[in-house]
Design a protein around this motif. Structure first.
Motif, PDB file in Angstrom:
ATOM      1  N   ALA A  37     -91.732 -19.824 -14.895  1.00  0.00           N
ATOM      2  CA  ALA A  37     -92.290 -19.066 -13.769  1.00  0.00           C
ATOM      3  C   ALA A  37     -93.723 -19.468 -13.447  1.00  0.00           C
ATOM      4  CB  ALA A  37     -92.242 -17.565 -14.089  1.00  0.00           C
ATOM      5  N   TYR A  38     -94.323 -20.304 -14.275  1.00  0.00           N
ATOM      6  CA  TYR A  38     -95.735 -20.634 -14.111  1.00  0.00           C
ATOM      7  C   TYR A  38     -95.993 -21.298 -12.765  1.00  0.00           C
ATOM      8  CZ  TYR A  38    -100.386 -22.439 -15.254  1.00  0.00           C
ATOM      9  OH  TYR A  38    -101.724 -22.722 -15.254  1.00  0.00           O
ATOM     10  N   ARG A  39     -96.759 -20.634 -11.911  1.00  0.00           N
ATOM     11  CA  ARG A  39     -97.104 -21.125 -10.574  1.00  0.00           C
ATOM     12  C   ARG A  39     -95.879 -21.586  -9.802  1.00  0.00           C
ATOM     13  NH1 ARG A  39    -102.890 -24.287 -11.494  1.00  0.00           N
ATOM     14  NH2 ARG A  39    -104.001 -22.474 -12.307  1.00  0.00           N
ATOM     15  N   LEU A  40     -94.788 -20.860  -9.956  1.00  0.00           N
ATOM     16  CA  LEU A  40     -93.533 -21.260  -9.313  1.00  0.00           C
ATOM     17  C   LEU A  40     -93.619 -21.166  -7.800  1.00  0.00           C
ATOM     18  CD1 LEU A  40     -90.598 -22.116  -9.612  1.00  0.00           C
ATOM     19  CD2 LEU A  40     -89.966 -19.719  -9.828  1.00  0.00           C
ATOM     20  N   THR A  41     -94.267 -20.128  -7.284  1.00  0.00           N
ATOM     21  CA  THR A  41     -94.331 -19.931  -5.839  1.00  0.00           C
ATOM     22  C   THR A  41     -94.993 -21.112  -5.145  1.00  0.00           C
ATOM     23  OG1 THR A  41     -94.456 -17.537  -6.133  1.00  0.00           O
ATOM     24  CG2 THR A  41     -95.111 -18.424  -3.991  1.00  0.00           C
ATOM     25  N   GLY A  42     -96.133 -21.527  -5.670  1.00  0.00           N
ATOM     26  CA  GLY A  42     -96.833 -22.656  -5.069  1.00  0.00           C
ATOM     27  C   GLY A  42     -96.059 -23.947  -5.193  1.00  0.00           C
ATOM     28  N   ALA A  43     -95.340 -24.096  -6.297  1.00  0.00           N
ATOM     29  CA  ALA A  43     -94.591 -25.335  -6.507  1.00  0.00           C
ATOM     30  C   ALA A  43     -93.406 -25.426  -5.573  1.00  0.00           C
ATOM     31  CB  ALA A  43     -94.128 -25.410  -7.963  1.00  0.00           C
ATOM     32  N   VAL A  44     -92.689 -24.285  -5.372  1.00  0.00           N
ATOM     33  CA  VAL A  44     -91.493 -24.315  -4.530  1.00  0.00           C
ATOM     34  C   VAL A  44     -91.847 -24.468  -3.065  1.00  0.00           C
ATOM     35  CG1 VAL A  44     -89.530 -22.935  -3.752  1.00  0.00           C
ATOM     36  CG2 VAL A  44     -90.107 -23.015  -6.170  1.00  0.00           C
ATOM     37  N   THR A  45     -92.935 -23.824  -2.638  1.00  0.00           N
ATOM     38  CA  THR A  45     -93.307 -23.916  -1.232  1.00  0.00           C
ATOM     39  C   THR A  45     -93.879 -25.280  -0.877  1.00  0.00           C
ATOM     40  OG1 THR A  45     -95.468 -22.951  -1.763  1.00  0.00           O
ATOM     41  CG2 THR A  45     -93.735 -21.444  -1.008  1.00  0.00           C
ATOM     42  N   GLY A  46     -94.240 -26.062  -1.872  1.00  0.00           N
ATOM     43  CA  GLY A  46     -94.749 -27.406  -1.602  1.00  0.00           C
ATOM     44  C   GLY A  46     -94.026 -28.418  -2.440  1.00  0.00           C
ATOM     45  N   GLN A  47     -92.695 -28.514  -2.290  1.00  0.00           N
ATOM     46  CA  GLN A  47     -91.884 -29.343  -3.159  1.00  0.00           C
ATOM     47  C   GLN A  47     -92.200 -30.821  -3.028  1.00  0.00           C
ATOM     48  OE1 GLN A  47     -87.718 -28.677  -3.152  1.00  0.00           O
ATOM     49  NE2 GLN A  47     -87.873 -26.517  -3.645  1.00  0.00           N
TER      50      GLN A  47
END
Length: 223
Positions: free
Chosen positions: A205-215
């Motif tokens: 889950a670590y910084r998942l939001t930022g990673a998924v939105t900028g794949q």
């Protein structure tokens, strides 16, 4: 468009192809190979296909806590592999490598727990030191990333599992009954498995939001 028309639209050649390649064919192959392998091992179809509780006519809750413990290892592996598949990574990204190692380690622990490998096939004197060496390697190689994510969870998981091994090693000289020593050993093991699952969740889950939105960008680049 009716609901039926919308449902019919799902039956496309591409959907059938994707379903066959990623789900149906692997499942059928695993099923048939398992039946063949178990048959060669002397097991009947009934012994292979039915649950142990049905075959032995015992309670379905026999070994309940142990079964849940195995699920924790599987869950830990699942969240690691899901994060790997959900994001585009750069080669040799330390976050990805940590997920890969923790995922496969969790999967092996699940297999070990489910099939009692450390009890019946490979002695604990070999497996436990290998496990300890692997955890030590993770700590040495990825200490910076572990500390960045949640070093406390990692240390608590390792500590609980180490206490389980310690109690198992000295249970014969403990001034308590065998049942209580087993409860203590398995308690440390269960909480250790839960702690490891929590640690794997923290990695995934670590910084998942930022990673998924900028794949298109590596997770490490945003970290």
């Amino acid at each position: 468009m009716s609901r039926f028309d919308g449902l019919k639209a799902e039956f496309t050649a591409e959907n059938f192809r994707r379903f066959a390649i990623y789900c149906c064919i692997p499942a059928v192959i695993f099923y048939l190979v398992s039946l063949a392998a178990m048959g060669l091992g002397g097991f009947t179809l009934v012994e292979t296909l039915r649950d142990p509780a049905q075959i032995t006519k015992q309670s379905s809750f026999l070994g309940f806590v142990s079964s849940i413990g195995a699920w924790l290892w599987v869950a830990a592996a699942t969240v690691c592999f899901f994060r790997i598949a959900a994001v585009t990574w750069n080669d040799n990204d330390p976050h990805r490598m940590l997920l890969v190692l923790c995922g496969w380690f969790s999967a092996f622990l699940a297999v070990d727990d489910f099939f009692l490998i450390h009890d019946r096939f490979i002695t604990e004197g070999i497996l436990i030191p290998l496990y300890a060496l692997f955890v030590g390697y993770l700590l040495r190689k990825y200490y910076t990333k572990i500390k960045e994510i949640d070093a406390f969870a990692f240390l608590m998981a390792g500590g609980m599992l180490a206490m389980s091994v310690l109690v198992d090693a000295v249970q014969e000289i403990l001034p308590i009954s065998y049942g209580l020593s087993q409860a203590l050993e398995e308690g440390f093991k269960f909480v250790g498995a839960a702690s490891w699952f929590y640690f794997c969740y923290r990695i995934a889950a670590y910084r998942l939001t930022g990673a998924v939105t900028g794949q298109s960008q590596s997770p490490s680049a945003s970290e």
